[in-house]
Each structure stands twice: as structure tokens, then as C-alpha cells.
Design a protein around this motif. Structure first.
Motif, PDB file in Angstrom:
ATOM      1  N   UNK A 200       0.825  -1.209   0.000  1.00 54.92           N
ATOM      2  CA  UNK A 200       0.000   0.000   0.000  1.00 54.92           C
ATOM      3  C   UNK A 200       0.855   1.253   0.000  1.00 54.92           C
ATOM      4  N   UNK A 201       0.321   2.311  -0.560  1.00 55.96           N
ATOM      5  CA  UNK A 201       0.823   3.668  -0.356  1.00 55.96           C
ATOM      6  C   UNK A 201      -0.163   4.376   0.555  1.00 55.96           C
ATOM      7  N   UNK A 202       0.334   4.866   1.677  1.00 46.93           N
ATOM      8  CA  UNK A 202      -0.537   5.454   2.683  1.00 46.93           C
ATOM      9  C   UNK A 202      -0.740   4.554   3.876  1.00 46.93           C
ATOM     10  N   UNK A 203       0.103   3.510   3.968  1.00 48.69           N
ATOM     11  CA  UNK A 203       0.006   2.600   5.114  1.00 48.69           C
ATOM     12  C   UNK A 203       0.414   3.288   6.409  1.00 48.69           C
ATOM     13  N   UNK A 204       1.361   4.245   6.326  1.00 51.58           N
ATOM     14  CA  UNK A 204       1.753   5.041   7.482  1.00 51.58           C
ATOM     15  C   UNK A 204       1.562   6.518   7.144  1.00 51.58           C
ATOM     16  N   UNK A 205       1.631   7.365   8.165  1.00 50.61           N
ATOM     17  CA  UNK A 205       1.308   8.777   7.991  1.00 50.61           C
ATOM     18  C   UNK A 205       2.371   9.551   7.231  1.00 50.61           C
ATOM     19  N   UNK A 206       3.542   8.960   6.961  1.00 51.49           N
ATOM     20  CA  UNK A 206       4.592   9.681   6.239  1.00 51.49           C
ATOM     21  C   UNK A 206       4.772   9.167   4.810  1.00 51.49           C
ATOM     22  N   UNK A 207       3.760   8.478   4.277  1.00 56.13           N
ATOM     23  CA  UNK A 207       3.809   7.974   2.912  1.00 56.13           C
ATOM     24  C   UNK A 207       2.800   8.709   2.044  1.00 56.13           C
ATOM     25  N   UNK A 208       3.264   9.313   0.958  1.00 58.25           N
ATOM     26  CA  UNK A 208       2.420  10.007   0.005  1.00 58.25           C
ATOM     27  C   UNK A 208       1.468  10.961   0.723  1.00 58.25           C
ATOM     28  N   UNK A 209       2.066  11.843   1.525  1.00 59.07           N
ATOM     29  CA  UNK A 209       1.316  12.820   2.294  1.00 59.07           C
ATOM     30  C   UNK A 209       0.550  13.739   1.344  1.00 59.07           C
ATOM     31  N   UNK A 210      -0.689  14.022   1.664  1.00 63.52           N
ATOM     32  CA  UNK A 210      -1.568  14.736   0.754  1.00 63.52           C
ATOM     33  C   UNK A 210      -2.678  13.847   0.232  1.00 63.52           C
ATOM     34  N   UNK A 211      -2.492  12.519   0.310  1.00 62.65           N
ATOM     35  CA  UNK A 211      -3.530  11.555  -0.044  1.00 62.65           C
ATOM     36  C   UNK A 211      -4.049  10.871   1.216  1.00 62.65           C
ATOM     37  N   UNK A 212      -5.219  10.305   1.121  1.00 62.56           N
ATOM     38  CA  UNK A 212      -5.832   9.608   2.239  1.00 62.56           C
ATOM     39  C   UNK A 212      -5.013   8.392   2.638  1.00 62.56           C
ATOM     40  N   UNK A 213      -5.151   7.968   3.875  1.00 63.85           N
ATOM     41  CA  UNK A 213      -4.523   6.732   4.317  1.00 63.85           C
ATOM     42  C   UNK A 213      -5.075   5.544   3.519  1.00 63.85           C
ATOM     43  N   UNK A 214      -4.228   4.553   3.309  1.00 63.28           N
ATOM     44  CA  UNK A 214      -4.586   3.335   2.572  1.00 63.28           C
ATOM     45  C   UNK A 214      -5.081   3.639   1.155  1.00 63.28           C
ATOM     46  N   UNK A 215      -4.558   4.721   0.559  1.00 62.18           N
ATOM     47  CA  UNK A 215      -5.166   5.226  -0.678  1.00 62.18           C
ATOM     48  C   UNK A 215      -4.968   4.295  -1.873  1.00 62.18           C
ATOM     49  N   UNK A 216      -3.770   3.744  -2.082  1.00 59.95           N
ATOM     50  CA  UNK A 216      -3.495   2.925  -3.259  1.00 59.95           C
ATOM     51  C   UNK A 216      -2.927   1.571  -2.840  1.00 59.95           C
ATOM     52  N   UNK A 217      -3.421   0.498  -3.497  1.00 62.13           N
ATOM     53  CA  UNK A 217      -2.950  -0.864  -3.230  1.00 62.13           C
ATOM     54  C   UNK A 217      -2.777  -1.610  -4.553  1.00 62.13           C
ATOM     55  N   UNK A 218      -1.766  -2.454  -4.610  1.00 61.30           N
ATOM     56  CA  UNK A 218      -1.594  -3.342  -5.760  1.00 61.30           C
ATOM     57  C   UNK A 218      -0.467  -4.326  -5.455  1.00 61.30           C
ATOM     58  N   UNK A 219      -0.118  -5.146  -6.421  1.00 60.09           N
ATOM     59  CA  UNK A 219       0.892  -6.180  -6.214  1.00 60.09           C
ATOM     60  C   UNK A 219       2.280  -5.594  -5.981  1.00 60.09           C
ATOM     61  N   UNK A 220       2.548  -4.381  -6.510  1.00 63.96           N
ATOM     62  CA  UNK A 220       3.847  -3.735  -6.353  1.00 63.96           C
ATOM     63  C   UNK A 220       3.637  -2.258  -6.012  1.00 63.96           C
ATOM     64  N   UNK A 221       4.586  -1.681  -5.281  1.00 66.57           N
ATOM     65  CA  UNK A 221       4.516  -0.258  -4.961  1.00 66.57           C
ATOM     66  C   UNK A 221       5.912   0.340  -5.008  1.00 66.57           C
ATOM     67  N   UNK A 222       5.959   1.654  -5.290  1.00 68.21           N
ATOM     68  CA  UNK A 222       7.217   2.406  -5.293  1.00 68.21           C
ATOM     69  C   UNK A 222       6.933   3.793  -4.744  1.00 68.21           C
ATOM     70  N   UNK A 223       7.771   4.256  -3.823  1.00 63.06           N
ATOM     71  CA  UNK A 223       7.633   5.586  -3.238  1.00 63.06           C
ATOM     72  C   UNK A 223       8.986   6.259  -3.163  1.00 63.06           C
ATOM     73  N   UNK A 224       9.065   7.508  -3.628  1.00 66.65           N
ATOM     74  CA  UNK A 224      10.275   8.322  -3.545  1.00 66.65           C
ATOM     75  C   UNK A 224       9.933   9.604  -2.807  1.00 66.65           C
ATOM     76  N   UNK A 225      10.818  10.023  -1.902  1.00 72.55           N
ATOM     77  CA  UNK A 225      10.585  11.207  -1.085  1.00 72.55           C
ATOM     78  C   UNK A 225      11.839  12.062  -1.016  1.00 72.55           C
ATOM     79  N   UNK A 226      11.665  13.363  -1.123  1.00 71.89           N
ATOM     80  CA  UNK A 226      12.738  14.315  -0.897  1.00 71.89           C
ATOM     81  C   UNK A 226      12.291  15.396   0.064  1.00 71.89           C
ATOM     82  N   UNK A 227      13.167  15.777   0.999  1.00 69.88           N
ATOM     83  CA  UNK A 227      12.847  16.830   1.973  1.00 69.88           C
ATOM     84  C   UNK A 227      14.008  17.810   2.096  1.00 69.88           C
ATOM     85  N   UNK A 228      13.652  19.063   2.278  1.00 65.13           N
ATOM     86  CA  UNK A 228      14.616  20.102   2.618  1.00 65.13           C
ATOM     87  C   UNK A 228      14.272  20.565   4.027  1.00 65.13           C
TER      88      UNK A 228
END
Length: 298
Positions: A200-228
Motif C-alpha cells: 500500500x501507499x498510505x500505510x503510514x502517515x509519512x507515505x504520500x502525504x496529501x492523499x488519504x490513508x490506505x489510498x493505493x494498493x496493488x501487487x507492487x509499490x514504489x515511493x520516492x521522497x525528498x525533503x529540505x
């Protein structure tokens, strides 16, 4: 633990005496989690907010975890667990899952399932601290084999990879922080991954912030994050962030063109060694989201 949404959890852990020159540890644990209102939008990156339904579940886990600190930075280990999942209709606030989905569109729907789980993992961590850091990073890898009981057609293997790096600038008053997450599953012909165990994307509160929790699910997932990040005081960090992620039924679908993006600002209260509280305002094409949580973001 109990939440205002009616969730509750009971957990016990027993840590046996350390061994192997104080580098080895064995932990036994039991967890029962009851969640009456879990969001589900369907499977795939093209699901819509209007597809939202709810389901409930109670999960009971019994597990034993072995960890060995090979060096001060490198940890290897394995855990063996038994999971019992009882799913049910959703609560109020959104349609219940069975009104819009079937077992064909949500594998495992309407079934009570039990699984044996064997996981092996490697964790290389060179951060200053696990709960607050301004330099260093980590690489984590795990492979999990899940076997359904009672001949249910839900045997599968899951691979999880995670990495982060924190780059301090100008006496660590500013930090560039980057993170990547990947999860993939494979199942033999005639087998499938239950909808509630899909990456899932959105399984925790720091994943794909801006979308609802548990928002996307499928057989594979990829998440990239950058912060300043910058530190206006000794006990407060502020951060600008950009998240990009996607899910897909196969590896070829994890392309940059299909990624969902979210951006925003976050404030973190901390001590020199621990993050106490973080508050985030995130924005995506589906609107604004406010997140308040405890502990390190990543």
C-alpha cells in the motif's frame, strides 16, 4: 491502546536474555488488533476517491523474532509468525466493501484466513540515531514467504526494500533528506494476494502525504521522497517535502509517468535524540491533508 475511531489493540512482548556476547536477541510477541473502519478504494493506481468503501478486521498475530547484531551497524534476523485474519463489513461513514466489490475484484473478500509467515531481513543503519538524526542513512531488505492455511489459494512471496540518506549542510542547520521504498509480491498460478495484504501507499502517515490513508494498493509499490529541512531552534525542525509514488500489478507499471505526487510543509518537535511530535500539511490533486503524529518521519 484504544482510539476515538473505535480501534483497539492488545500487545505483549517477551524479550529473552541476550546471548552471543550480547549481540543476539530473541523476542516473543502477541498482538490482537481490531479495526472497524478501514478505507479501501479498490486495487490499482487508477482508483478514484469516489470508490471509497470500508471494511473491518480483527488480526491476531503470534510470532518469534531472532535478531543478531553482526556489527554495530549491521543487523540480520528472521521471524516466524502465525496470523489469523477475520474480516467483516465496514462501519458507518462510507459504503461497506461488499456493496461494490466481490472476491474477483478484492481477493480474499468475505473469507476468514490464517497464514504462516517466515521472514528474513537485513538492516544496515549508519544514522546518528534511529529516532532523530541529521546525518547518515539506512538500507533495509526483507523477504517474506506467506502460506495460507486450510488450502486457501493465497500463498505468495513479498520483497521489501527501503533506503534513506540525510545530507547535512552548513553545520547541520540545513539537511537534504531522501528516501525510497519498494515492495513487490509474486504468487504462483492459481494463487493470489488477499486485498488486505497487498502493498500500500498510505500505510503510514509519512507515505504520500496529501492523499488519504490506505489510498493505493496493488501487487507492487514504489515511493520516492525528498525533503529540505532546516532547524530554526534546537528543538524544532521545519521541512518542505515532495512525495511521488505509484502502485502497479507488475514491475513494468512502476514508471515515473504514472506517479502520484504530493507536497507540503512539516514541523517536528524533538530532543537531541528523539522526535516527539510532527505536524504536516500536505497537498495533492485530491486536496489538502493535515497529519499529526509521534516519532521519526524517516
Amino acid at each position: 491502546a484504544y482510539s476515538l475511531r473505535g480501534y483497539w489493540r492488545v500487545q505483549e512482548r517477551v524479550r529473552l536474555p541476550r546471548f552471543g556476547g550480547d549481540r543476539g536477541s530473541l523476542q516473543l510477541r502477541h498482538t490482537t488488533l481490531d479495526a472497524p473502519k478501514v478505507k479501501f478504494f479498490g486495487i490499482g493506481a487508477d482508483s478514484l476517491p469516489a470508490d471509497e468503501v470500508q471494511f473491518g478486521f480483527r488480526r491476531t498475530e503470534l510470532a518469534a523474532e531472532l535478531r543478531v547484531a553482526a556489527t554495530d551497524r549491521l543487523t540480520v534476523g528472521a521471524d516466524l509468525g502465525y496470523d489469523d485474519w477475520n474480516t467483516r463489513d465496514g462501519g458507518s461513514g462510507a459504503p461497506s466493501i461488499e456493496t461494490r466489490f466481490t472476491e474477483a475484484t478484492a481477493p480474499g473478500l468475505g473469507r476468514d484466513l490464517a497464514f504462516l509467515r517466515l521472514r528474513g531481513f537485513v538492516d544496515l543503519d549508519w544514522r546518528d540515531g534511529a529516532n532523530y538524526t541529521r546525518r547518515g542513512g539506512y538500507v533495509r531488505a526483507a523477504i517474506t514467504r506467506v502460506q495460507a492455511r486450510d488450502d486457501a489459494p493465497h500463498d505468495f512471496t513479498r520483497v521489501d526494500l527501503a533506503a534513506s540518506q540525510h545530507i547535512p549542510l552548513y553545520r547541520e542547520n540545513w539537511v537534504l533528506a531522501f528516501r525510497g521504498l519498494f515492495s513487490g509480491t509474486s504468487a504462483a498460478e492459481g494463487q493470489s494476494v488477499p486485498f488486505f495484504l497487498l502493498p500500500m501507499l498510505g500505510e503510514s502517515s509519512d507515505e504520500l502525504r496529501g492523499y488519504s490513508t490506505f489510498r493505493f494498493r496493488d501487487r507492487h509499490r514504489l515511493l520516492l521522497t525528498g525533503e529540505y529541512r532546516w532547524m530554526p531552534s534546537h528543538y524544532l525542525d521545519l521541512a518542505l517535502f515532495l512525495d511521488a509514488g505509484t502502485v502497479a500489478p507488475d514491475l513494468g507499471g512502476l514508471d515515473l509517468g504514472s506517479m502520484k505526487t504530493a507536497w507540503g510543509v512539516s514541523a517536528r518537535m524533538h530532543t537531541p535524540t528523539d522526535t516527539l511530535l510532527h505536524a504536516t500539511v500536505g497537498r495533492s490533486r485530491e486536496g489538502w491533508r493535515i497529519i499529526v503524529g509521534a516519532g521519526q518521519v524517516f
